[in-house]
Design an enzyme around this catalytic site. Structure first.
Site, PDB file in Angstrom:
ATOM      1  N   GLU A  71      -2.932   3.069 -14.702  1.00 36.06           N
ATOM      2  CA  GLU A  71      -2.213   4.124 -13.869  1.00 36.06           C
ATOM      3  C   GLU A  71      -1.355   4.888 -15.101  1.00 36.06           C
ATOM      4  O   GLU A  71      -0.414   5.624 -14.521  1.00 36.06           O
ATOM      5  CB  GLU A  71      -1.496   3.662 -12.639  1.00 36.06           C
ATOM      6  N   HIS A  90       6.311   3.597 -10.295  1.00 33.30           N
ATOM      7  CA  HIS A  90       4.904   3.903  -9.314  1.00 33.30           C
ATOM      8  C   HIS A  90       4.898   2.627  -8.468  1.00 33.30           C
ATOM      9  O   HIS A  90       4.793   1.606  -8.934  1.00 33.30           O
ATOM     10  CB  HIS A  90       3.673   4.314  -9.906  1.00 33.30           C
ATOM     11  N   HIS A  92       3.430   0.941  -4.485  1.00 30.66           N
ATOM     12  CA  HIS A  92       2.431   0.926  -3.402  1.00 30.66           C
ATOM     13  C   HIS A  92       3.115   0.402  -2.212  1.00 30.66           C
ATOM     14  O   HIS A  92       2.849  -0.160  -1.077  1.00 30.66           O
ATOM     15  CB  HIS A  92       1.243   0.272  -3.414  1.00 30.66           C
ATOM     16  N   TYR A 117      20.557  12.641   1.425  1.00 34.26           N
ATOM     17  CA  TYR A 117      20.275  11.841   0.427  1.00 34.26           C
ATOM     18  C   TYR A 117      18.613  11.924  -0.385  1.00 34.26           C
ATOM     19  O   TYR A 117      18.441  11.721  -1.369  1.00 34.26           O
ATOM     20  CB  TYR A 117      20.836  10.244   0.499  1.00 34.26           C
ATOM     21  N   HIS A 157      -2.427   6.209  -1.073  1.00 33.50           N
ATOM     22  CA  HIS A 157      -2.232   5.592  -2.422  1.00 33.50           C
ATOM     23  C   HIS A 157      -0.659   5.073  -2.495  1.00 33.50           C
ATOM     24  O   HIS A 157      -0.305   3.859  -2.358  1.00 33.50           O
ATOM     25  CB  HIS A 157      -2.699   6.028  -3.696  1.00 33.50           C
TER      26      HIS A 157
HETATM   27 ZN   LIG Z   1      -1.161   2.720  -7.673  1.00 36.24          ZN
END
Ligand SMILES: [Zn+2]
Length: 213
Positions: A71, A90, A92, A117, A157
Site C-alpha cells: 500500500e 493507514h 483498517h 475536534y 477498506h
Molecule cells: Zn489497507
C-alpha cells in the site's frame, strides 16, 4: 524520540494498543529527508522493528530493507501532495472502515462536521471509490484531488491520514475513529451538525483543511 525509526515503531505500538490495527493490519511511514521509511509487507504494528523498515526514494524506488507494504503508493500520494507531510498512517480500524462502506456525506468529506475536534484535527475526509489494496490508480487519484486534505477514506477498506508529525497523524487517526463511532451510533437520526460558519471558523483558527463541502 526524534529518531524517525523509533518514532514510527512507537506509533505502531500505540495504534495497536488502542485496538486500531485489527488482525495486524495497517501500515505506517515517515519521511526523513529525501527518503520514506515504511513498514514492510506483513508487518504487525504492535511489534515494528525500527531497524527492519523498508526504505524508499520519494519516487517510490525501493532502496533498502525488506519489501515495502504493497500500500506504499497511498503513502507516497500524501508526500507528493504536500512537502510538509512527515508521516502517513493507514489503518483498517473498525469504525472508520464501517463509515467507508456508507454513502459519503458530501463530495469533499465522507464524514460530516459532528464535533469541533474532527474539524480541527482531521478536516474534510473524502471517500475514494473502491479499488483493490495497493492500486496505483487510486493513489494517483488521491495525489491529484483538487482541494486540501490530510485524510481520506478508501471505500470498503479504511482510513489514510497524513501529518506534519507522526504524533499529529496518529492523533488524527484516533479522532477519525472517534467521530466515525459517533456517526455510527447516531444511525438514522438527523443530528445537529456544526454550521458551515462554525466549521469554517475552527478551520481558520486551527489551520485545518475544511472547505466548501
Ligand atoms: Zn489497507
Amino acid at each position: 524520540m526524534s529518531d524517525p525509526r523509533n518514532e514510527l515503531a512507537a506509533a505502531g505500538a500505540r495504534l495497536a494498543a488502542l485496538g486500531l490495527s485489527p488482525g495486524s493490519s495497517g501500515n505506517l511511514s515517515v519521511r526523513s529527508g529525501d527518503r520514506i521509511l515504511i513498514t514492510p509487507t506483513g508487518a504487525d504494528l504492535a511489534h515494528v522493528d525500527p531497524g527492519g523498515l523498508s526504505v524508499l526514494a520519494l519516487d517510490g524506488t525501493h532502496l533498502d530493507g525488506p519489501r515495502p507494504s504493497k500500500e506504499f503508493p497511498l503513502h507516497r500520494a500524501f508526500y507528493r501532495r504536500d512537502a510538509g507531510t512527515r508521516a502517513v498512517v493507514h489503518l483498517h480500524s473498525r469504525q472508520a472502515t464501517a463509515v467507508s462502506c456508507l454513502p459519503p456525506w458530501s463530495r469533499r468529506s465522507a464524514v460530516p462536521p459532528l464535533t469541533p475536534y474532527f474539524v480541527m484535527r482531521v478536516g474534510q475526509t473524502p471517500l475514494l471509490p473502491y479499488a483493490p489494496p495497493g492500486d496505483a490508480d487510486q493513489a494517483e487519484e488521491l495525489a491529484r484531488l483538487p482541494f486540501p486534505l490530510r485524510a481520506a477514506l478508501l471505500q470498503n477498506h479504511g482510513p489514510v491520514l497524513a501529518g506534519t508529525t507522526m504524533a499529529r497523524a496518529v492523533d488524527a487517526a484516533v479522532e477519525l475513529e472517534e467521530v466515525s463511532a459517533l456517526l455510527l451510533a447516531l444511525g438514522e437520526r438527523s443530528p445537529r451538525l456544526l454550521t458551515p460558519g462554525e466549521a469554517a471558523g475552527l478551520a481558520e483558527t486551527y489551520g485545518s483543511p475544511w472547505g466548501d463541502c
